[in-house]
Design a protein around this motif. Structure first.
Motif, PDB file in Angstrom:
ATOM      1  N   VAL A  24       0.837  -1.204   0.000  1.00 26.10           N
ATOM      2  CA  VAL A  24       0.000   0.000   0.000  1.00 26.10           C
ATOM      3  C   VAL A  24       0.872   1.255   0.000  1.00 26.10           C
ATOM      4  N   ALA A  25       1.950   1.251   0.755  1.00 31.23           N
ATOM      5  CA  ALA A  25       2.857   2.393   0.766  1.00 31.23           C
ATOM      6  C   ALA A  25       3.472   2.619  -0.614  1.00 31.23           C
ATOM      7  N   LEU A  26       3.814   1.546  -1.296  1.00 32.12           N
ATOM      8  CA  LEU A  26       4.365   1.648  -2.648  1.00 32.12           C
ATOM      9  C   LEU A  26       3.333   2.220  -3.611  1.00 32.12           C
ATOM     10  N   ILE A  27       2.115   1.758  -3.525  1.00 32.54           N
ATOM     11  CA  ILE A  27       1.049   2.267  -4.394  1.00 32.54           C
ATOM     12  C   ILE A  27       0.798   3.749  -4.134  1.00 32.54           C
ATOM     13  N   ILE A  28       0.767   4.150  -2.896  1.00 33.90           N
ATOM     14  CA  ILE A  28       0.556   5.561  -2.558  1.00 33.90           C
ATOM     15  C   ILE A  28       1.713   6.407  -3.073  1.00 33.90           C
ATOM     16  N   GLY A  29       2.930   5.934  -2.911  1.00 34.19           N
ATOM     17  CA  GLY A  29       4.092   6.682  -3.392  1.00 34.19           C
ATOM     18  C   GLY A  29       4.092   6.843  -4.903  1.00 34.19           C
ATOM     19  N   LEU A  30       3.806   5.764  -5.629  1.00 31.09           N
ATOM     20  CA  LEU A  30       3.754   5.850  -7.088  1.00 31.09           C
ATOM     21  C   LEU A  30       2.605   6.732  -7.564  1.00 31.09           C
ATOM     22  N   SER A  31       1.480   6.656  -6.883  1.00 33.28           N
ATOM     23  CA  SER A  31       0.340   7.505  -7.243  1.00 33.28           C
ATOM     24  C   SER A  31       0.666   8.978  -7.032  1.00 33.28           C
ATOM     25  N   SER A  32       1.340   9.284  -5.942  1.00 31.41           N
ATOM     26  CA  SER A  32       1.731  10.670  -5.675  1.00 31.41           C
ATOM     27  C   SER A  32       2.690  11.188  -6.745  1.00 31.41           C
ATOM     28  N   ALA A  33       3.648  10.363  -7.132  1.00 35.06           N
ATOM     29  CA  ALA A  33       4.589  10.762  -8.178  1.00 35.06           C
ATOM     30  C   ALA A  33       3.861  10.980  -9.504  1.00 35.06           C
ATOM     31  N   LEU A  34       2.936  10.109  -9.821  1.00 36.09           N
ATOM     32  CA  LEU A  34       2.174  10.231 -11.054  1.00 36.09           C
ATOM     33  C   LEU A  34       1.332  11.503 -11.057  1.00 36.09           C
ATOM     34  N   LEU A  36       1.984  14.291  -9.481  1.00 34.97           N
ATOM     35  CA  LEU A  36       2.872  15.440  -9.674  1.00 34.97           C
ATOM     36  C   LEU A  36       3.270  15.602 -11.136  1.00 34.97           C
ATOM     37  N   VAL A  37       3.588  14.502 -11.793  1.00 39.05           N
ATOM     38  CA  VAL A  37       3.969  14.565 -13.207  1.00 39.05           C
ATOM     39  C   VAL A  37       2.789  15.039 -14.053  1.00 39.05           C
ATOM     40  N   MET A  38       1.609  14.490 -13.806  1.00 37.15           N
ATOM     41  CA  MET A  38       0.430  14.879 -14.580  1.00 37.15           C
ATOM     42  C   MET A  38       0.047  16.326 -14.307  1.00 37.15           C
ATOM     43  N   ARG A  39       0.201  16.774 -13.079  1.00 33.30           N
ATOM     44  CA  ARG A  39      -0.174  18.151 -12.741  1.00 33.30           C
ATOM     45  C   ARG A  39       0.685  19.138 -13.497  1.00 33.30           C
TER      46      ARG A  39
END
Length: 78
Positions: A24-34, A36-39
């Motif tokens: 879950v921590a990995l999924i949250i981290g990757l989602s946050s990075a994604l 930021l890139v999309m924003r």
């Protein structure tokens, strides 16, 4: 006390919980990075759209020419 330590070390209870927490921590981290890139990309895209719409001319037309949006670099909307 030694028996307790041996049982504790060999016990696998809770190991699946640790796996899920890491996952879950990995999924949250990757989602946050994604996000930021999309924003950043969407902010740039929004600026481009804003600039295009700010420089566009809207014409209601007349009897000979149809109305519409004429943007910079176009002739008679074509």
């Amino acid at each position: 006390m030694k028996q307790f330590q041996n049982r504790f070390v060999k016990s696998e209870e809770g190991a699946i919980t640790v796996d899920w927490v890491v996952l879950v921590a990995l999924i949250i981290g990757l989602s946050s990075a994604l996000i930021l890139v999309m924003r950043t990309g969407m902010d740039n895209f929004g600026g481009n759209v804003d600039q295009a719409l700010s420089t566009a001319t809207v014409s209601t037309g007349d009897n000979d020419n149809a109305g519409g949006i004429t943007s910079a670099g176009t002739v008679n909307g074509e």
